[in-house]
Design an enzyme around this catalytic site. Structure first.
Site, PDB file in Angstrom:
ATOM      1  CB  CYS A 111      36.307  93.038 -30.860  1.00 47.58           C
ATOM      2  SG  CYS A 111      36.619  94.789 -31.032  1.00 47.58           S
ATOM      3  CG  HIS A 163      31.461  93.621 -31.314  1.00 51.16           C
ATOM      4  ND1 HIS A 163      31.574  93.102 -30.045  1.00 51.16           N
ATOM      5  CD2 HIS A 163      32.410  94.576 -31.410  1.00 51.16           C
ATOM      6  CE1 HIS A 163      32.539  93.722 -29.396  1.00 51.16           C
ATOM      7  NE2 HIS A 163      33.067  94.622 -30.205  1.00 51.16           N
ATOM      8  CD  GLU A 165      29.178  90.320 -30.029  1.00 53.47           C
ATOM      9  OE1 GLU A 165      29.679  89.946 -31.101  1.00 53.47           O
ATOM     10  OE2 GLU A 165      29.712  91.182 -29.301  1.00 53.47           O
TER      11      GLU A 165
END
Ligand code: GLN
Length: 199
Positions: free
Chosen positions: A81, A175, A177
């Site tokens: 990102c 994302h 994570e």
């Protein structure tokens, strides 16, 4: 072989989540804020956040030039990102003073899917990681408008590239994570990074 030491740029964003994901992949990690920490690491992860803020903090922490030099010497990166924006070559709808370090041969539009309220999740098919679909969390994500010949798109959302590999770099518009799924961190460590370190 020793596991590579992964630095996570710790100026802003999901630092802890990326460190935890890489450690579950068996890699030691450190947070990176200082130029000398750049010299110790085998690869750098640049988290999401806000690319204009990350740019400003890279300058405040006197990291811009050391990072440019390390990238020129081939520092592998894993970026998500805002991190991907900072590494891009051309940024549309950015601030005039924000960094485009150019390690990734991509042109992208900041907030290309709309504002915060238009953030969304989508199932992404990534053949390199196999089934099931990867749950992509897109938060004011950049829209990749074009990629150079040196980059291989490994996943798309509609027609838009959302994941790509370029030499020792893996870049994601979303994302990983935040979806509790380490497969892209694994792919990076086992395939992208191991290949570039062995080369
Ligand atoms: N829109 C943000 C930027 O321009 C990126 C958002 C994110 O990293 N989740 O940097």
């Amino acid at each position: 072989m020793n596991r590579p030491l992964i630095g996570v740029l710790a100026l802003q964003g999901d630092v802890r989540e990326h460190r935890a994901a890489f450690e579950r992949c068996g890699c030691p990690t450190i947070s990176v804020r200082l130029p000398e920490e750049l010299d110790r690491i085998d690869a750098l992860a640049l988290p999401g956040g806000e690319s204009t803020t990350i740019s400003r903090l890279l300058r405040v922490f006197a990291m811009e030039e050391p990072l440019r030099r390390r990238l020129e010497r081939g520092l592998p990166t894993f970026s998500t990102c805002a991190g991907m924006i900072v590494l891009g070559k051309e940024i549309l709808d950015g601030r005039p003073d924000q960094l485009a370090l150019g390690a990734l041969d991509v042109s992208l539009r900041r907030n290309g899917y709309g504002r915060q309220v238009e953030s969304f999740e989508a199932d992404i098919d990534i053949p390199d990681v196999g089934p099931p679909h990867f749950r992509g969390v897109f938060i004011r994500a950049p829209r990749v408008l074009s990629v150079g010949d040196g980059a291989r798109v490994i996943a798309r959302l509609g027609d838009d590239p959302v994941a790509l590999v370029q030499g020792p770099h893996l870049a994601l518009a979303f994302h990983p994570e935040l979806s509790g799924d380490d497969r892209l961190h694994h792919l990076y460590v086992e395939r992208v990074l191991s290949g570039s370190l062995a080369a």
